[in-house]
Design an enzyme around this catalytic site. Structure first.
Site, PDB file in Angstrom:
ATOM      1  N   GLU A  33     -30.529   2.520 -25.993  1.00 50.56           N
ATOM      2  CA  GLU A  33     -30.586   3.953 -26.318  1.00 50.56           C
ATOM      3  C   GLU A  33     -29.220   4.405 -26.834  1.00 50.56           C
ATOM      4  OE1 GLU A  33     -32.259   6.557 -23.394  1.00 50.56           O
ATOM      5  OE2 GLU A  33     -33.545   5.002 -22.519  1.00 50.56           O
ATOM      6  N   ASP A  52     -30.359   2.139 -20.424  1.00 51.30           N
ATOM      7  CA  ASP A  52     -31.135   2.757 -19.345  1.00 51.30           C
ATOM      8  C   ASP A  52     -31.897   1.654 -18.605  1.00 51.30           C
ATOM      9  OD1 ASP A  52     -32.360   4.651 -17.751  1.00 51.30           O
ATOM     10  OD2 ASP A  52     -33.965   5.033 -19.186  1.00 51.30           O
ATOM     11  N   LYS A  68     -35.604   3.928 -12.381  1.00 50.54           N
ATOM     12  CA  LYS A  68     -34.651   4.273 -13.433  1.00 50.54           C
ATOM     13  C   LYS A  68     -33.280   4.687 -12.895  1.00 50.54           C
ATOM     14  CE  LYS A  68     -37.458   4.272 -17.080  1.00 50.54           C
ATOM     15  NZ  LYS A  68     -37.192   3.573 -18.325  1.00 50.54           N
ATOM     16  N   ASP A 126     -33.437  12.163 -20.128  1.00 48.62           N
ATOM     17  CA  ASP A 126     -33.805  11.021 -20.961  1.00 48.62           C
ATOM     18  C   ASP A 126     -35.067  11.352 -21.753  1.00 48.62           C
ATOM     19  OD1 ASP A 126     -33.369   8.494 -21.976  1.00 48.62           O
ATOM     20  OD2 ASP A 126     -34.570   7.494 -20.443  1.00 48.62           O
ATOM     21  N   GLU A 143     -32.949  -0.932 -21.633  1.00 48.62           N
ATOM     22  CA  GLU A 143     -33.471  -0.078 -22.694  1.00 48.62           C
ATOM     23  C   GLU A 143     -32.307   0.284 -23.605  1.00 48.62           C
ATOM     24  OE1 GLU A 143     -35.691   3.225 -20.912  1.00 48.62           O
ATOM     25  OE2 GLU A 143     -37.520   2.025 -21.105  1.00 48.62           O
ATOM     26  N   ARG A 189     -39.451  -2.392 -14.163  1.00 47.27           N
ATOM     27  CA  ARG A 189     -40.817  -2.107 -14.657  1.00 47.27           C
ATOM     28  C   ARG A 189     -41.871  -2.180 -13.569  1.00 47.27           C
ATOM     29  NH1 ARG A 189     -39.428   0.470 -19.139  1.00 47.27           N
ATOM     30  NH2 ARG A 189     -38.213  -0.810 -20.554  1.00 47.27           N
ATOM     31  N   HIS A 245     -41.380   2.656 -30.009  1.00 44.58           N
ATOM     32  CA  HIS A 245     -41.314   2.320 -28.580  1.00 44.58           C
ATOM     33  C   HIS A 245     -42.497   2.932 -27.827  1.00 44.58           C
ATOM     34  CE1 HIS A 245     -39.822   1.587 -24.555  1.00 44.58           C
ATOM     35  NE2 HIS A 245     -39.836   2.876 -24.289  1.00 44.58           N
ATOM     36  N   THR A 301     -27.397   3.632 -14.924  1.00 46.81           N
ATOM     37  CA  THR A 301     -27.501   3.870 -16.362  1.00 46.81           C
ATOM     38  C   THR A 301     -26.103   3.646 -16.918  1.00 46.81           C
ATOM     39  OG1 THR A 301     -29.184   5.577 -15.969  1.00 46.81           O
ATOM     40  CG2 THR A 301     -28.114   5.566 -18.134  1.00 46.81           C
ATOM     41  N   GLU A 356     -41.038  -4.967 -24.442  1.00 47.22           N
ATOM     42  CA  GLU A 356     -41.627  -5.079 -25.777  1.00 47.22           C
ATOM     43  C   GLU A 356     -41.322  -6.425 -26.443  1.00 47.22           C
ATOM     44  OE1 GLU A 356     -39.534  -1.159 -26.259  1.00 47.22           O
ATOM     45  OE2 GLU A 356     -40.883  -1.079 -27.980  1.00 47.22           O
ATOM     46  N   GLN A 393     -41.597   0.911 -11.471  1.00 47.90           N
ATOM     47  CA  GLN A 393     -42.042   2.039 -12.295  1.00 47.90           C
ATOM     48  C   GLN A 393     -43.572   2.124 -12.353  1.00 47.90           C
ATOM     49  OE1 GLN A 393     -40.376   1.828 -16.236  1.00 47.90           O
ATOM     50  NE2 GLN A 393     -41.350   3.698 -16.957  1.00 47.90           N
TER      51      GLN A 393
HETATM   52 CA    CA Z   1     -35.191   5.424 -21.068  1.00 47.81          CA
END
Ligand code: CA
Length: 422
Positions: free
Chosen positions: A205, A237, A257, A130, A203, A241, A137, A261, A368, A244
């Site tokens: 992606e 993904d 993570k 990844d 996320e 948080r 971002h 996925t 975000e 993390q």
């Molecule tokens: Ca990612």
């Protein structure tokens, strides 16, 4: 021009203008018929699947690639076989080609409605990497963590930052995932806590699948990407948080993570995206020579994310972004990944990292969009979200807009289920 992407090409299979799968697309996937039988490789056209194993059995396509439950062999076959196959499929589906169109028995065997199949993972994924390739971002996250003056780390404008993810938990669209449990350390807590994550996020992606690999000890030059990247999918993904934030020092994300996925099932070949190439963002400072590319390396793929909570009667779009915002291109990601001699293999998956754009509506994660919980997202039914709640369905979609047709990626969707009791 590649005849398979000619905008004027039409198929004898009717395809509405807003379908993601016109004859210019022809994405590959692995499916199983609901009536039973083995998994096989197919191509999406309109609302149908063209079963390539049936065509190969009639010697209309090469053997050895399609009567199997993965695309790995086809990914490994190389560009000549891949482009040749695409040309034959395009021809067979063209409005003026009678071979399949007028053979009702063969047509009955080779075509099946998409609603009558189960889509599977398109290949066995050996490794998943990844990246973190969107400047917006990285700037947003860096601003939240370190302040606007130190948003980008010193390396960020010089190399595509990435980490090795986990391939075993990559799942196909439609797979629901449990809210993960783990360690978190709230700022005001004297010691870490264990329990369900409170900050589950998506996320937005793109994922790129490796076609032909490279040998250990050799590098793939940035301008040779088309020989090694087969095609792209949508990728969510999922991220926890709070887990993390506590675990990531100093080796990067781990359990935050790898609980899941999600990818869309149809792999759109780079060949189909060729007419939609655009220049990416200007790169300043100029990258080192091994990261330089000649042509436009961005792709104009419109992207959308919607959320539908358990009490909402319809999905609500929370993000509109575009793949063209990616600062580091697929070509540069591939060149960087292999510059030390690391070998990539057919079916390896590269994630771009969250694709955020310049305006708040284009931010590709809830972290975000809700700016770390300070601006919760408002929904039409009055609910708000800073992060995902149990029962929330996240759906991502993306397409290139042609003149009167769309080359689309389909969608990737999944629901966050309550955590297992601990
Ligand atoms: Ca990612």
């Amino acid at each position: 021009m590649n005849p398979t992407t000619n905008p004027r090409l039409t198929s004898w299979i009717p395809v509405p203008a807003d379908s993601h799968f016109p004859i210019q697309n022809l994405p590959y996937g692995v499916f199983r018929r609901q009536t039973g039988g083995p998994a096989a490789v197919g191509v999406a056209i309109g609302d149908q699947v063209l079963d390539l194993s049936v065509l190969a059995a009639r010697d209309l396509l090469p053997g050895g690639y399609f009567d199997r439950p993965s695309l790995n062999a086809f990914f490994a076959a190389g560009r000549a076989v891949q482009s040749g196959t695409r040309a034959v499929i395009s021809r067979l589906l063209s409005a003026d080609e009678a071979r399949l169109r007028d053979d009702s028995a063969l047509r009955g065997q080779a075509l099946v409605a998409q609603r009558d199949v189960e889509m599977l993972l398109p290949c066995e994924i050996g490794d998943y990497t990844d990246f973190y390739a969107s400047r917006e971002h990285a700037t947003n996250v860096g601003t939240m963590m370190r302040g606007a003056d130190n948003a980008l780390q010193p390396n960020w404008l010089h190399l595509p930052v990435g980490y090795h993810g986990r391939a075993s938990s990559v799942v196909v669209s439609g797979t629901d995932l449990r809210r993960p449990c783990g360690q978190t350390k709230p700022a005001d807590a004297p010691a870490p806590l264990f329990g369900p994550s409170k900050n589950v996020d998506f996320e937005l992606e793109l994922g790129a699948f490796i076609g032909t690999g490279n040998d250990l000890g050799t590098a793939i030059p940035a301008d040779r990407t088309p020989d090694h990247l087969f095609g792209v999918v949508l990728l969510n993904d999922w991220s926890a948080r709070d887990i993390q934030a506590w675990e990531y020092v100093p080796l990067g994300p781990f359990l935050a993570k790898n609980f899941g996925t999600s990818i869309s099932p149809w792999v759109v070949p780079l060949e189909a995206l060729e007419p939609f190439r655009v220049a990416g963002p200007k790169q300043d400072p100029e990258p080192l020579p091994y990261l330089k590319t000649k042509g436009p390396e961005g792709y104009d793929i419109q992207l959308e994310v919607s959320i539908q909570g358990a009490k909402m009667d319809r999905p609500h779009v929370v993000c509109r972004s575009n793949a063209r915002y990616l600062y580091w291109s697929f070509a540069q990601q591939l060149a960087h990944h292999t510059v030390n001699g690391c070998n990539l293999r057919p079916g390896d998956l590269l994630g771009t990292g969250t694709i955020s754009g310049p305006v708040p509506e284009s931010f590709g994660s809830m972290l975000e969009l809700a700016w770390r919980g300070t601006k919760p997202i408002a929904f039409p039914n009055g609910e708000t979200r800073s992060f995902l709640q149990d029962g929330d369905r996240v759906t991502m979609t993306g397409w290139c807009q042609g003149d009167g047709y769309r080359v689309g990626l389909g969608e990737v969707t999944g629901v966050i289920l309550p955590a297992r009791s601990v």
